[in-house]
Design a protein around this motif. Structure first.
Motif, short mmCIF file in Angstrom:
data_model
loop_
_atom_site.label_atom_id
_atom_site.label_comp_id
_atom_site.label_asym_id
_atom_site.label_seq_id
_atom_site.Cartn_x
_atom_site.Cartn_y
_atom_site.Cartn_z
N PHE A 19 0.85 -1.19 0.00
CA PHE A 19 0.00 0.00 0.00
C PHE A 19 0.88 1.24 0.00
O PHE A 19 2.03 1.22 0.45
N PHE A 20 0.32 2.32 -0.52
CA PHE A 20 1.08 3.57 -0.58
C PHE A 20 0.13 4.75 -0.55
O PHE A 20 -0.96 4.71 -1.13
N HIS A 21 0.56 5.80 0.13
CA HIS A 21 -0.13 7.09 0.09
C HIS A 21 0.92 8.17 0.17
O HIS A 21 1.85 8.08 0.99
N PRO A 22 0.82 9.20 -0.66
CA PRO A 22 1.86 10.24 -0.67
C PRO A 22 2.02 10.98 0.65
O PRO A 22 3.09 11.53 0.92
N ALA A 23 0.97 10.96 1.49
CA ALA A 23 1.07 11.60 2.81
C ALA A 23 1.61 10.60 3.82
O ALA A 23 0.90 10.14 4.72
N ILE A 31 -8.35 3.28 0.97
CA ILE A 31 -7.16 2.42 1.01
C ILE A 31 -7.36 1.29 2.03
O ILE A 31 -6.99 0.13 1.78
N LEU A 32 -7.95 1.61 3.16
CA LEU A 32 -8.24 0.57 4.17
C LEU A 32 -9.17 -0.50 3.60
O LEU A 32 -8.97 -1.70 3.83
N SER A 84 -13.77 2.01 11.61
CA SER A 84 -14.07 0.61 11.29
C SER A 84 -13.18 0.11 10.17
O SER A 84 -12.98 -1.10 10.02
N GLY A 85 -12.61 1.01 9.38
CA GLY A 85 -11.69 0.62 8.32
C GLY A 85 -10.48 -0.11 8.88
O GLY A 85 -10.03 -1.13 8.33
N PHE A 86 -9.96 0.39 9.99
CA PHE A 86 -8.84 -0.29 10.64
C PHE A 86 -9.29 -1.62 11.24
O PHE A 86 -8.56 -2.62 11.20
#
Length: 250
Positions: A19-23, A31-32, A84-86
Motif C-alpha cells: 500500500f502507498f499514500h503520498p502523505a 485504502i483501508l 471501522s476501516g482499521f
C-alpha cells in the motif's frame, strides 16, 4: 506525485501486498477497504502459501489514520465508519489462513502500529521507530489496541499509549515482542524476508493454517469488539478538544 494505491504481486507462491499514500503512507478509508479486500483475497488464493505486507517508499511504513479524513468527520456515524476501516483490516489479517509477514522499513505511527502488530511475524529496519500518538489528538488507540496488546502485552501497550508523544526504538519493539528481526538496512531486511518466506513455502499449508488459528485463539470476539471500539473513537473525534487539536494539522 505518485498516487495512492494498493497492489498485489505473486511470485513462487508468495503474494506481496503493498500500500502507498503520498502523505507518509497514511490510510484513508478507501485504502483501508482495498487493503482488507486484498488480504482476504490472498487468504482465499490456493496458489498463495505466504503473504508479505509492505508499504511503498523508503522512510515511513505508515503514518496511521488520514488526518484529512479525520478533520472532515462531522458526526459519530461517519467517525465510526472511518475507524471501522482499521477494524476491517485487522480482522482480515486475523482470519486469513496464511501467515502474514510484516515489512516495516521506517517509522510507524498510530494505526500503522496496529497493522504491524496484526502481522504474524514482523521484520523491521533500525529506522522503524513506533509511536501510538492517538492520545495526542484527544482520542486513543481503541481499535488497534487489542492487536498491539496481543504482541506487546498490556504493560507495553499501555506504556506507548500513555506516552503518546515519544517514538520507541525498533530495539524496544523487538525486546517487547512486536518485531521478530531488526536489520541495519532495507536491503538486508528484504533479503531476510525473501529467504524466510521461501522457507515457509516448503512447509505444510494445512499445518500453518492450524497454527495460525492457535496463535489467534481468544480473539474470536474481535468482530464485535473492534467495532465497539470504533464507536468510541468516532465519538471522541467529535470532541471540542480533538477538533481544536486537528485544526493545527489542517
Amino acid at each position: 506525485m505518485t498516487k495512492e494505491y494498493v497492489k498485489t504481486t505473486t511470485e513462487n507462491q508468495i503474494q506481496t501486498i503493498e500500500f502507498f499514500h503520498p502523505a507518509h503512507n497514511s490510510l484513508p478509508g478507501d485504502i483501508l477497504t482495498q487493503l482488507a479486500q486484498a488480504i482476504t483475497d490472498a487468504g482465499n488464493d490456493d496458489a498463495t502459501k505466504v503473504i508479505i505486507l509492505k508499504s511503498g517508499g523508503e522512510r515511513t511504513f505508515c503514518a496511521g489514520a488520514s488526518f484529512k479524513e479525520l478533520i472532515a468527520v462531522n458526526d459519530a456515524k461517519t467517525g465510526e465508519i472511518f475507524f471501522s476501516g482499521f477494524a476491517n483490516v485487522i480482522n482480515a489479517m486475523r482470519k486469513c489462513p496464511k501467515f502474514i509477514l510484516g515489512r516495516v522499513q521506517g517509522k510507524t505511527v498510530g494505526g500503522g502500529v496496529g497493522i504491524a502488530s496484526a502481522t504474524d511475524y514482523c521484520f523491521a529496519t533500525k529506522f522503524a521507530s513506533i509511536k501510538l500518538s492517538e492520545l495526542n489528538i484527544g482520542i486513543g488507540p481503541f481499535v488497534v489496541g487489542p492487536a498491539v496488546e496481543r504482541k506487546l502485552g498490556l504493560t507495553g501497550m499501555s506504556q506507548i499509549a500513555i506516552n503518546a508523544n515519544e517514538f520507541y526504538t525498533p530495539q524496544w519493539a523487538k525486546d517487547n515482542g512486536l518485531f521478530a528481526e531488526v536489520y541495519e538496512s532495507t536491503e538486508e531486511m528484504d533479503a531476510g524476508i525473501k529467504a524466510f518466506a521461501e522457507n515457509l513455502c516448503t512447509y505444510n499449508p494445512d499445518a500453518m493454517a492450524e497454527m495460525k488459528k492457535m496463535f489467534w485463539t481468544g480473539c474470536e470476539n474481535w468482530d464485535q469488539l473492534l467495532f465497539e471500539r470504533a464507536k468510541i473513537s468516532g465519538r471522541l473525534v467529535l470532541s471540542e478538544f480533538t477538533k481544536e487539536t486537528l485544526k493545527r494539522f489542517a
